[in-house]
Scaffold this motif. Sequence first.
Motif, mmCIF file in Angstrom:
data_model
loop_
_atom_site.group_PDB
_atom_site.id
_atom_site.type_symbol
_atom_site.label_atom_id
_atom_site.label_comp_id
_atom_site.label_asym_id
_atom_site.label_seq_id
_atom_site.Cartn_x
_atom_site.Cartn_y
_atom_site.Cartn_z
ATOM 1 N N LEU A 193 0.814 -1.214 0.000
ATOM 2 C CA LEU A 193 0.000 0.000 0.000
ATOM 3 C C LEU A 193 0.850 1.267 0.000
ATOM 4 C CD1 LEU A 193 -2.832 1.331 0.288
ATOM 5 C CD2 LEU A 193 -2.483 1.200 2.778
ATOM 6 N N VAL A 194 1.834 1.349 0.878
ATOM 7 C CA VAL A 194 2.588 2.605 1.054
ATOM 8 C C VAL A 194 4.084 2.469 0.794
ATOM 9 C CG1 VAL A 194 0.923 3.533 2.692
ATOM 10 C CG2 VAL A 194 2.867 2.228 3.547
ATOM 11 N N LEU A 200 4.148 7.776 5.874
ATOM 12 C CA LEU A 200 2.902 7.055 5.632
ATOM 13 C C LEU A 200 2.835 5.789 6.481
ATOM 14 C CD1 LEU A 200 2.532 7.417 1.750
ATOM 15 C CD2 LEU A 200 1.595 8.873 3.567
ATOM 16 N N ALA A 204 -0.041 4.949 9.294
ATOM 17 C CA ALA A 204 -0.823 3.711 9.252
ATOM 18 C C ALA A 204 -0.673 2.911 10.543
ATOM 19 C CB ALA A 204 -0.384 2.870 8.051
ATOM 20 N N LEU A 218 -8.467 0.261 6.577
ATOM 21 C CA LEU A 218 -7.460 1.272 6.216
ATOM 22 C C LEU A 218 -7.116 1.176 4.738
ATOM 23 C CD1 LEU A 218 -4.385 2.250 8.345
ATOM 24 C CD2 LEU A 218 -4.107 1.819 5.899
ATOM 25 N N ILE A 219 -6.902 -0.057 4.249
ATOM 26 C CA ILE A 219 -6.557 -0.271 2.841
ATOM 27 C C ILE A 219 -7.718 0.122 1.941
ATOM 28 C CG2 ILE A 219 -6.038 -2.033 1.106
ATOM 29 C CD1 ILE A 219 -4.443 -3.507 3.284
ATOM 30 N N ALA A 222 -7.977 3.971 1.883
ATOM 31 C CA ALA A 222 -6.718 4.687 1.615
ATOM 32 C C ALA A 222 -6.782 5.655 0.440
ATOM 33 C CB ALA A 222 -5.584 3.685 1.428
ATOM 34 N N GLY A 227 -9.959 8.371 3.825
ATOM 35 C CA GLY A 227 -8.757 7.665 4.252
ATOM 36 C C GLY A 227 -7.806 8.554 5.032
ATOM 37 N N PHE A 229 -4.763 8.989 4.524
ATOM 38 C CA PHE A 229 -3.721 9.585 3.681
ATOM 39 C C PHE A 229 -4.269 10.694 2.784
ATOM 40 C CE2 PHE A 229 -2.535 4.935 3.905
ATOM 41 C CZ PHE A 229 -1.624 5.097 4.942
#
Length: 284
Positions: A193-194, A200, A204, A218-219, A222, A227, A229
Motif C-alpha cells: 500500500l505505502v 505514511l 498507518a 485502512l486499505i 486509503a 482515508g 492519507f
Amino acid sequence: MGKTLLLEKILDHARHQGYETVKLDLKLADSSTLTDLKTFLHWLCVNVSDSLDVKDLVDEYWQESLGLNTSCTRYFQRYLLSNIDSSLVFAIDNFERLFEYANIFSEFCLLLRSWYETAKQGDRMGKIWKKLRLVVVNSTEAYPTLDINRSPFNVGLAIELPEFNQQQVQEMVKLYELGGYFGEERLSQLIKLVGGHPYLLNEAIANLKSQETSLEELISLAPTEQGIFSYHLRQQLESLQSDSQLKEGYAKVIIVDKPVQLNPEITFKLHSLGLVKIVRNDWN
C-alpha cells in the motif's frame, strides 16, 4: 521523509561532543522577513545570536558599504565565531522555503558556499571558519536554477533519505508493539500500500495501534477522502496539477506496465515527490 528528526539526532550528537548548536527553521520566517536580502540576513544574525545567548551586536558590525553578504560574514567571523571556543553546528531547516524568493536564494547560496570555501584556507580566517559545521536540510521537489559555482548543494556530504526496507518496517512494527498483529501477509499488504515511506508507515501503524480502524478498512479507504492519507494525496495532486509537464510525465508512467524513460528534469521531480522509483535509467 524524516529529515527534521534526523537533524535533531545530529544536533543532539553534536551537543554530546561539546559543540555549540544553532537551529534556524526557515518556516518561522514570515513574509516581511523575506522581502529583501538585507532584512533576511539581519533576521538570521539576530536569531543565531539569540540561540547562542549572546548580545545582539548586528548594527555594530554591519557595514553597508561593504555589501550585505560581506556584512553578514563579518558578523559571524569577527563576533560569533571568534568568541566561542568550540565548533558551532549551524543547521538550517526547511531551506526550500527560499526557493520561491529568487532575490534571496541566489545570494544566500553564494554566501554559504563562500563560508565553506573559506574554511578550506590555511590562514587565520580559515582557522576561524573551520569552527563552523553547516547543515542544510531541504525537500527536493524542485530546485531553482543555480550556477554550480554558487551552489552549496554540490559540496560537502549530501544525504538522501531512502525508504525503509522490509526489515526496517518489521522493526518499526515491533516498536509499536504490533508484532503479533502483523503476520507476513498483513505486513506485505501494508508495504504494497505505502511502500517504505516512513511518514505514511507511521500514520498507518499509529492508526492501527490506536485501534481506530482495521488494516482491511485502512486499505479500503486509503485512496479516498475518508482515508488517513487524504492530506498527503491532495498535496501530491496539487503538485501534479500545478505543473502540466509533471502531470503529463506521470500519466505516461501509470498507463503502462513496464518502465519508461522521461525527461531527466521531470523524472527528478517525480522521484523527489515519491511518485516514481528508479529502475536503472527507467522509471516505474
